[in-house]
Motif scaffolding. Structure first.
Motif, short mmCIF file in Angstrom:
data_model
loop_
_atom_site.label_atom_id
_atom_site.label_comp_id
_atom_site.label_asym_id
_atom_site.label_seq_id
_atom_site.Cartn_x
_atom_site.Cartn_y
_atom_site.Cartn_z
N HIS A 88 0.86 -1.19 -0.03
CA HIS A 88 0.23 -0.05 -0.20
C HIS A 88 0.92 1.22 0.08
O HIS A 88 1.79 1.53 0.72
N GLY A 89 0.56 2.11 -0.89
CA GLY A 89 1.55 3.27 -0.93
C GLY A 89 2.82 3.06 -1.70
O GLY A 89 3.65 4.06 -2.04
N GLY A 90 2.99 2.01 -2.39
CA GLY A 90 4.20 1.71 -2.97
C GLY A 90 4.18 1.82 -4.57
O GLY A 90 3.24 2.19 -5.06
N VAL A 91 5.32 1.86 -5.36
CA VAL A 91 5.27 2.13 -6.67
C VAL A 91 4.16 1.27 -7.52
O VAL A 91 4.01 1.81 -8.73
N ALA A 92 3.98 0.07 -7.19
CA ALA A 92 3.16 -0.92 -7.72
C ALA A 92 1.80 -0.33 -8.09
O ALA A 92 1.10 -0.45 -9.07
N GLU A 93 1.40 0.69 -7.30
CA GLU A 93 -0.09 1.15 -7.32
C GLU A 93 -0.23 1.95 -8.75
O GLU A 93 -1.23 1.68 -9.29
N ASP A 94 0.78 2.63 -9.10
CA ASP A 94 0.64 3.20 -10.39
C ASP A 94 1.15 2.33 -11.56
O ASP A 94 0.39 2.36 -12.69
N LEU A 95 2.17 1.71 -11.30
CA LEU A 95 2.81 1.02 -12.48
C LEU A 95 1.99 -0.13 -13.00
O LEU A 95 1.95 -0.72 -14.28
N VAL A 96 1.34 -1.12 -11.85
CA VAL A 96 0.55 -2.11 -12.30
C VAL A 96 -0.47 -1.69 -13.28
O VAL A 96 -0.97 -2.48 -13.93
N THR A 97 -1.62 -0.83 -12.42
CA THR A 97 -2.59 -0.30 -13.12
C THR A 97 -2.32 0.38 -14.54
O THR A 97 -3.07 -0.11 -15.50
N ALA A 98 -1.22 1.08 -14.71
CA ALA A 98 -0.78 1.48 -16.19
C ALA A 98 -0.75 0.23 -16.87
O ALA A 98 -0.88 0.41 -18.33
N ALA A 99 -0.11 -0.81 -16.46
CA ALA A 99 0.14 -2.11 -17.55
C ALA A 99 -1.17 -2.86 -17.72
O ALA A 99 -0.80 -3.81 -18.49
N GLY A 100 -2.05 -2.72 -16.87
CA GLY A 100 -3.34 -3.04 -17.32
C GLY A 100 -3.68 -4.20 -16.48
O GLY A 100 -4.50 -5.38 -16.86
N PHE A 101 -3.06 -4.64 -15.39
CA PHE A 101 -3.25 -5.63 -14.57
C PHE A 101 -3.99 -5.09 -13.16
O PHE A 101 -3.89 -4.05 -12.85
N ARG A 102 -4.66 -6.05 -12.60
CA ARG A 102 -5.46 -5.84 -11.53
C ARG A 102 -4.49 -5.88 -10.35
O ARG A 102 -3.49 -6.82 -10.52
N LEU A 103 -4.67 -5.06 -9.28
CA LEU A 103 -3.82 -4.60 -8.16
C LEU A 103 -4.75 -4.82 -6.83
O LEU A 103 -5.62 -4.35 -6.77
N GLU A 104 -4.34 -5.79 -6.05
CA GLU A 104 -4.50 -5.57 -4.49
C GLU A 104 -3.40 -5.17 -3.76
O GLU A 104 -2.15 -5.27 -3.99
N THR A 105 -3.42 -4.31 -2.69
CA THR A 105 -2.48 -3.66 -1.93
C THR A 105 -2.60 -4.42 -0.28
O THR A 105 -3.69 -4.50 0.26
#
Length: 367
Positions: free
Chosen positions: A39-56
């Motif tokens: 939560h709050g990490g770099v994944a939040e923006d990069l994963v969603t921008a790549a088109g993948f579902r994300l949970e934190t």
């Protein structure tokens, strides 16, 4: 197959996670992929921008030498494991990949408690603390470096190479010319001050002595203004041959454009450069257990890279290392050949094959 991948403490940690997610989508368009990040990490923006579902999950990094850090991690871990268990159940995961970083710890612990098959990705030669914490007897570890097995004697370590993103592998090929004329400077997504200042201190000398040399420089946001101030003081003709940007979006294109790369020795970075056949001058990050020095070692031993120790990375040394290759085309081309020989473009499919074996039903014994 429904695959849950945990990881993404930093941009470098997230790179093999995204590479595996892309490979899963390519190989099994009907399957599903879920990425779990901090939560709050770099994944939040990069994963969603790549088109993948994300949970934190709410989890912190862990510095074992800092009592406060240890206490914070221990306090957050039980709730993070419970949350990870809920995510795994709701997603109905068939397999879990511990990609990298401390978000992998609660996810892998939760998966084991639910008897879900687990594989770990390790992108550095010396495994990080999360991998060492999670690797136990029989654990499958897909390793970027063959040397990793020595550090994990009780795990099942398979040297797969480091998964590389599809867009990097799809970069149109550019054959190297007769001489080294294009230098790419990178310090990771945040830049590297030591490298930035060394290059800023010698770029005028390099460009003035070598009229065909061009430099592309990813500075990171923190040093961008300082680098721009140096550029403003250069003669216009030299400044035009020094392209600067806080961040390079298409790293594959930048590497392929280059003839030589000067950078840190992160696991994903060296994997991408070697997969694209580019020689390297590496300045290993000296902290975090000095792990990048071990990443650089196989490339140096194979003749694909040269190393500048961090404390020796000043304008004089940086210029000397670059000029040694600009002025010696044979040495430079031999480095490029050795780099390409070490490149592992099939790492993601190899990891996927290991995962399929994990989830395959036991073979029936004929009567």
């Amino acid at each position: 197959m429904r695959t849950l991948i945990a990881g993404g403490g930093t941009g470098g940690h997230l790179t093999p996670v995204l590479a595996m997610a892309q490979e899963l989508r390519r190989a099994d368009p009907t399957g599903e992929v879920l990425i779990v990040g901090r939560h709050g990490g770099v994944a939040e923006d990069l994963v969603t921008a790549a088109g993948f579902r994300l949970e934190t999950l709410r989890i912190s990094g862990l510095d074992v030498g800092n009592a406060v850090s240890v206490a914070r991690f221990a306090a957050l871990l039980p709730a993070a494991v419970r949350a990870a268990r809920r995510i795994i159940r709701d997603f109905r995961a068939d397999v879990v990949i511990g990609g990298a970083g401390y978000v992998s710890v609660p996810v892998v612990l939760a998966a084991r408690s639910l008897r879900i098959p687990v594989a770990l990705l390790e992108q550095n030669a010396i495994p990080g603390r999360a991998t060492r914490l999670l690797a136990r007897r029989g654990t499958l570890v897909a390793a970027a470096f063959a040397e990793t097995a020595v550090s994990l004697p009780h795990a099942r370590v398979v040297h797969t190479g480091n998964p590389i993103r599809a867009e990097v592998l799809a970069t149109p090929l550019r054959e190297l010319g007769e001489t080294c004329e294009r230098l790419l400077v990178m310090g990771g997504s945040q830049g590297a001050r030591r490298i930035n200042r060394a290059v800023a201190g010698c770029v005028e000398r390099l460009l003035a002595r070598h009229p065909t040399l061009q430099v592309t420089h990813q500075t990171g946001a923190l040093d961008a203004d300082e680098i721009e101030a140096v550029a403003a003081g250069l003669p216009a003709e030299l400044r035009r041959r020094w392209t600067r940007a806080p961040f390079i979006q298409d790293v594959g294109a930048a590497i392929m454009w280059s003839d030589l790369v000067l950078m840190r020795a992160g696991g994903s970075s060296v994997a991408e450069c070697s997969a694209l056949g580019r020689p390297m001058i590496l300045v290993p990050y000296p902290h975090a257990g000095d792990h990048q020095r071990f990443n650089a070692a196989p490339f140096v031993q194979a003749g694909a890279a040269r190393v500048i120790p961090d404390d020796e990375c000043d304008p004089q040394r940086a210029a000397a290392e670059v000029e040694a290759l600009v002025d010696d085309p044979d040495a430079w081309r031999h480095m490029a050949v050795h780099s390409a020989q070490l490149g592992r473009r099939d790492a993601a499919p190899r990891v996927l094959e290991l995962m399929r074996r994990l989830t395959a039903p036991p073979a029936r014994i004929p009567r």
